[in-house]
Write a protein that holds these residues in place. Structure first.
Motif, PDB file in Angstrom:
ATOM      1  N   HIS A  60       0.827  -1.217   0.000  1.00  0.00           N
ATOM      2  CA  HIS A  60       0.000   0.000   0.000  1.00  0.00           C
ATOM      3  C   HIS A  60       0.859   1.264   0.000  1.00  0.00           C
ATOM      4  O   HIS A  60       0.534   2.259   0.653  1.00  0.00           O
ATOM      5  CB  HIS A  60      -0.964   0.017   1.188  1.00  0.00           C
ATOM      6  N   GLY A  61       1.992   1.206  -0.729  1.00  0.00           N
ATOM      7  CA  GLY A  61       2.838   2.383  -0.876  1.00  0.00           C
ATOM      8  C   GLY A  61       3.674   2.731   0.331  1.00  0.00           C
ATOM      9  O   GLY A  61       4.150   3.860   0.441  1.00  0.00           O
ATOM     10  N   GLU A  96       5.516  13.936  -3.774  1.00  0.00           N
ATOM     11  CA  GLU A  96       6.597  12.955  -3.740  1.00  0.00           C
ATOM     12  C   GLU A  96       6.967  12.528  -2.327  1.00  0.00           C
ATOM     13  O   GLU A  96       7.746  11.609  -2.141  1.00  0.00           O
ATOM     14  CB  GLU A  96       7.842  13.513  -4.457  1.00  0.00           C
ATOM     15  N   GLU A  97       6.406  13.172  -1.331  1.00  0.00           N
ATOM     16  CA  GLU A  97       6.617  12.798   0.069  1.00  0.00           C
ATOM     17  C   GLU A  97       8.097  12.709   0.443  1.00  0.00           C
ATOM     18  O   GLU A  97       8.535  11.845   1.181  1.00  0.00           O
ATOM     19  CB  GLU A  97       5.937  11.463   0.369  1.00  0.00           C
ATOM     20  N   THR A  98       8.887  13.618  -0.119  1.00  0.00           N
ATOM     21  CA  THR A  98      10.308  13.627   0.198  1.00  0.00           C
ATOM     22  C   THR A  98      10.650  14.669   1.263  1.00  0.00           C
ATOM     23  O   THR A  98      11.756  14.682   1.771  1.00  0.00           O
ATOM     24  CB  THR A  98      11.144  13.918  -1.059  1.00  0.00           C
ATOM     25  N   ARG A 143       7.899   4.149   6.415  1.00  0.00           N
ATOM     26  CA  ARG A 143       8.232   5.198   5.447  1.00  0.00           C
ATOM     27  C   ARG A 143       7.483   4.958   4.145  1.00  0.00           C
ATOM     28  O   ARG A 143       7.133   3.827   3.818  1.00  0.00           O
ATOM     29  CB  ARG A 143       9.734   5.232   5.172  1.00  0.00           C
ATOM     30  N   PRO A 144       7.257   6.020   3.343  1.00  0.00           N
ATOM     31  CA  PRO A 144       6.624   5.844   2.041  1.00  0.00           C
ATOM     32  C   PRO A 144       7.505   4.999   1.122  1.00  0.00           C
ATOM     33  O   PRO A 144       8.736   5.070   1.177  1.00  0.00           O
ATOM     34  CB  PRO A 144       6.492   7.273   1.503  1.00  0.00           C
ATOM     35  N   GLU A 145       6.880   4.203   0.253  1.00  0.00           N
ATOM     36  CA  GLU A 145       7.602   3.412  -0.746  1.00  0.00           C
ATOM     37  C   GLU A 145       6.660   3.130  -1.917  1.00  0.00           C
ATOM     38  O   GLU A 145       5.840   2.218  -1.876  1.00  0.00           O
ATOM     39  CB  GLU A 145       8.105   2.093  -0.150  1.00  0.00           C
ATOM     40  N   GLU A 146       6.782   3.954  -2.959  1.00  0.00           N
ATOM     41  CA  GLU A 146       5.835   3.864  -4.068  1.00  0.00           C
ATOM     42  C   GLU A 146       5.939   2.550  -4.829  1.00  0.00           C
ATOM     43  O   GLU A 146       5.001   2.147  -5.533  1.00  0.00           O
ATOM     44  CB  GLU A 146       6.030   5.040  -5.019  1.00  0.00           C
ATOM     45  N   LEU A 191      11.650  -6.098  -2.706  1.00  0.00           N
ATOM     46  CA  LEU A 191      11.303  -4.701  -2.964  1.00  0.00           C
ATOM     47  C   LEU A 191      12.462  -4.036  -3.700  1.00  0.00           C
ATOM     48  O   LEU A 191      13.559  -3.905  -3.151  1.00  0.00           O
ATOM     49  CB  LEU A 191      11.028  -3.976  -1.649  1.00  0.00           C
ATOM     50  N   SER A 192      12.225  -3.621  -4.927  1.00  0.00           N
ATOM     51  CA  SER A 192      13.260  -2.937  -5.707  1.00  0.00           C
ATOM     52  C   SER A 192      13.351  -1.483  -5.262  1.00  0.00           C
ATOM     53  O   SER A 192      12.339  -0.787  -5.163  1.00  0.00           O
ATOM     54  CB  SER A 192      12.931  -3.002  -7.202  1.00  0.00           C
ATOM     55  N   THR A 193      14.571  -1.029  -4.977  1.00  0.00           N
ATOM     56  CA  THR A 193      14.751   0.317  -4.441  1.00  0.00           C
ATOM     57  C   THR A 193      15.477   1.265  -5.379  1.00  0.00           C
ATOM     58  O   THR A 193      15.332   2.475  -5.261  1.00  0.00           O
ATOM     59  CB  THR A 193      15.539   0.265  -3.122  1.00  0.00           C
ATOM     60  N   SER A 194      16.281   0.739  -6.299  1.00  0.00           N
ATOM     61  CA  SER A 194      17.106   1.626  -7.127  1.00  0.00           C
ATOM     62  C   SER A 194      17.696   0.857  -8.300  1.00  0.00           C
ATOM     63  O   SER A 194      17.680  -0.378  -8.339  1.00  0.00           O
ATOM     64  CB  SER A 194      18.239   2.240  -6.294  1.00  0.00           C
TER      65      SER A 194
END
Length: 318
Positions: A45-46, A88-90, A59-62, A306-309
């Motif tokens: 759920h992001g 962007e919740e940054t 933390r947020p995670e799109e 979970l792919s991060t980068s």
């Protein structure tokens, strides 16, 4: 066909002929399941639920498009939850359920460092980088010779500490005075004050250009650039506009007998293939291998990835 026409055709053919490039491996998924002081507990759920040392953090995670597996009460009981401002919740604030000091201690592979809640949802460490840390340490140790490493956009210095402990002399660059101060704190927390690391607050683009003019060279280079940033004198960094020239300049800073180059790209709308081809182009004429793909954190207990980068890295020895 005249001789001059033949010569022009030969020159045109040479100009379009692909240059010798390193061997290519892609896509490559580099995974970490965490370590004693870090774990990805759940995601969906992001958002993501993580453990950093003694604290559980939301933390947020799109990228987390799926449904969380843990009960909502587990998420609600987290010690700290980041509440973003804007699309962007940054940039936002933390909602604390548990009183938390300014910093708290953590360790990676017996290297101590400090966690800290920032206004940009980060806590001072990117756990997915652990696969890179292990990889570069192995190469520095195996080289069995003096190794000089340049760490650009070095943030709080975990990669620099790992490289220096493995035997490298490190030059660490970051445009943020706060990040440099934090990195120095981490060196003290690690109990490794004598490691050969130069902590420099400087715009990365300007530093690389100056090193090139001075003729300074490095056996290994680490680049972990943001999507967008500013230097200490207001210099603007945009990854799409600046990265190609930066990567070519970094390739020019490598010694005649280099070991590695690591590029990581966060929060950009691009493909690992773009990083892959750009890195191969910058290192044209060299042997070795370029491998590119994604950095992945696996949920604790072997759960979802979970792919991060995105990443692209080159090694001389393959």
């Amino acid at each position: 066909m005249t001789a001059s026409t033949t010569q022009r055709n030969d020159l045109a053919s040479a100009a379009t002929r692909p240059a010798h490039r390193p061997r290519m491996q892609a896509p490559v998924m580099l995974e970490t399941e965490g370590w004693e002081d870090y774990a990805l507990l759940d995601s969906g759920h992001g958002r993501k639920l993580e453990r950093y040392g003694q604290y559980r953090v939301v933390r947020p995670e799109e990228q987390a498009l799926w449904t969380p597996r843990m009960d909502a009460s587990v998420w609600d009981a987290a010690d700290a939850t980041f509440v973003g401002i804007g699309d962007e919740e940054t940039d936002g604030r933390w909602r604390m359920k548990t009183p938390v000091g300014d910093t708290w201690p953590m360790r990676y592979d017996d290297i101590g460092f400090l966690g800290r809640f920032t206004a940009f949802r980060h806590v001072g460490v990117f756990p997915e980088q652990a696969t890179h840390w292990q990889w570069l340490a192995e190469r520095i140790t195996a080289a069995n010779r003096p190794t000089k490493v340049l760490n650009l956009f070095g943030y709080t210095g975990l990669a620099s500490l790992v490289a220096a402990r493995a035997g490298a002399e490190v030059v660490h660059i970051d445009a943020s005075k706060k990040a440099i101060g934090w990195a120095r704190e981490n060196q003290a927390e690690a109990g490794l004050p004598d490691l050969p690391i130069r902590w420099i607050c400087e715009d990365a683009v300007k530093f690389v250009a100056r090193e090139e003019r001075r003729g300074n060279r490095y056996d290994g280079i680490i680049l972990d650039p943001p999507k967008f940033g500013r230097g200490p004198k207001g210099e603007v960094w945009d990854i799409f506009a600046a990265l190609p020239e930066m990567l070519r300049a970094c390739a020019g800073l490598l010694t005649d007998n280099p070991s590695f180059l690591i590029l990581t790209a966060y929060s950009i709308r691009s493909s690992f293939l773009s990083m892959h081809e750009l890195t191969a182009e910058a290192l044209a004429g060299r042997d070795g291998v370029v491998e590119s793909g994604e950095l992945v954190i696996r949920e604790e207990g072997g759960g979802r990835g979970l792919s991060t980068s995105l990443f692209s890295r080159w090694s001389a020895d393959g």
